[in-house]
Write an enzyme that holds these catalytic residues in place. Structure first.
Site, PDB file in Angstrom:
ATOM      1  N   GLU A   1       8.145 -34.047   9.686  1.00  0.00           N
ATOM      2  CA  GLU A   1       7.478 -33.730   8.425  1.00  0.00           C
ATOM      3  C   GLU A   1       7.978 -34.712   7.347  1.00  0.00           C
ATOM      4  OE1 GLU A   1       8.886 -29.913   7.134  1.00  0.00           O
ATOM      5  OE2 GLU A   1       7.405 -29.713   5.538  1.00  0.00           O
TER       6      GLU A   1
ATOM      7  N   LYS B   1      -0.337 -28.691   5.236  1.00  0.00           N
ATOM      8  CA  LYS B   1       0.526 -27.543   5.570  1.00  0.00           C
ATOM      9  C   LYS B   1       0.028 -26.234   4.941  1.00  0.00           C
ATOM     10  CE  LYS B   1       5.483 -26.388   5.733  1.00  0.00           C
ATOM     11  NZ  LYS B   1       6.834 -26.920   5.429  1.00  0.00           N
TER      12      LYS B   1
ATOM     13  N   CYS C   1       6.241 -27.590  10.400  1.00  0.00           N
ATOM     14  CA  CYS C   1       7.498 -26.881  10.170  1.00  0.00           C
ATOM     15  C   CYS C   1       7.316 -25.360  10.021  1.00  0.00           C
ATOM     16  CB  CYS C   1       8.233 -27.487   8.970  1.00  0.00           C
ATOM     17  SG  CYS C   1      10.019 -27.159   9.057  1.00  0.00           S
TER      18      CYS C   1
END
Ligand code: ACM
Length: 261
Positions: free
Chosen positions: A38, A108, A141
């Site tokens: 990330e 995300k 993540c």
């Protein structure tokens, strides 16, 4: 298919230097798919949104041309994390760049902790890209802690789940075994190492990047502080059957009528 992970410590705010580090680590390596952490181009622990904005790029940014070239030279696709700006929006994104020069975006969905002060919540939803007959999904993540993320991708026939990460909690690497098992897919968690201190706020990253297979086995594993590119051969088709035994198929046996609240 040869799947690689590049684990390293990006330097906060030094995009060009990070690109040089990445290029040097990938040089001469052959892979079909490489997954990077990330925010691999920027680092993580930004002081504020303005600092994140200054490191962010849009499609015209140098990172896109660099990754297109790296993918073309290696002959493999690369999933890499970026601070992505578009208009007045700023996203924590991952891009799947193919050797053909295509860029596929994921923004995300579940922002973690202070990321909520820095980034806008992702608006792409979860997507599966079919590339050379392999179906690749992406999450970033903290998306791991919401089982719906991996499940949604698996229900979209994802075989390989690319998972760029900057992990700070100790649980994810174990939990990803379950994400692989419950969906019978490959999960490729590319974490970073090192620590960043900004205005007295310390963030420590946990390394231990890994690939887990549809049977929950770890097929590749990094150390906590290891800086390396490593790859392993897998057969994506192994993710196509959801059968556990003669009587059970993980998807056919689902009872969605009973899953509402
Ligand atoms: C995280 O989502 N970077 C912990």
């Amino acid at each position: 298919m040869n799947i690689g992970i590049l684990q390293f410590a990006p330097r906060l705010g030094h995009v060009e230097e990070n690109l040089r580090t990445i290029a040097a680590m990938l040089r001469g390596r052959k892979f079909d798919l490489a997954v990077l952490p990330e925010l691999a181009t920027t680092g993580y622990n930004f002081a504020d949104r303005r600092a994140a904005w200054e490191s962010a790029e849009d499609r015209r940014g140098n990172s896109f041309a660099t990754f297109a070239e790296l993918a073309a030279v290696s002959g493999g696709a690369i999933v890499w994390g970026i601070a992505e700006k578009t208009g007045r929006k700023l996203y924590n994104s991952a891009v799947l760049t193919t050797p053909e020069g295509d860029h596929h975006f994921y923004r995300k969905t579940h922002l973690f902790f202070r990321e909520k002060l820095l980034f806008d919540p992702g608006n792409t939803g979860f997507r599966v890209v079919e590339w050379r007959k392999v179906r690749i999904g992406v999450m970033i993540c903290f998306d791991w802690i919401f089982p719906e993320a991996a499940r949604t991708l698996a229900l979209m026939d994802c075989q390989l789940l690319a998972h760029p990460a900057n992990l700070v909690l100790p649980y994810c690497q174990e939990a990803m075994i379950t994400r692989s098992l419950e969906n019978r897919i490959f999960c490729i968690t590319a974490n970073r190492i090192g620590r960043e201190t900004t205005r007295g706020r310390v963030v420590r990253f946990t390394g231990r990047s890994q690939i887990t297979g549809p049977d929950g086995r770890r097929l590749l594993r990094f150390g906590r502080t290891e800086k390396a590119f490593k790859a392993v051969k897998i057969t994506p088709r192994a993710a196509d059957t959801k059968r556990v035994n003669r009587w059970n198929d993980l998807f056919a046996d689902r009872r969605p009528d009973w899953y509402g609240v």
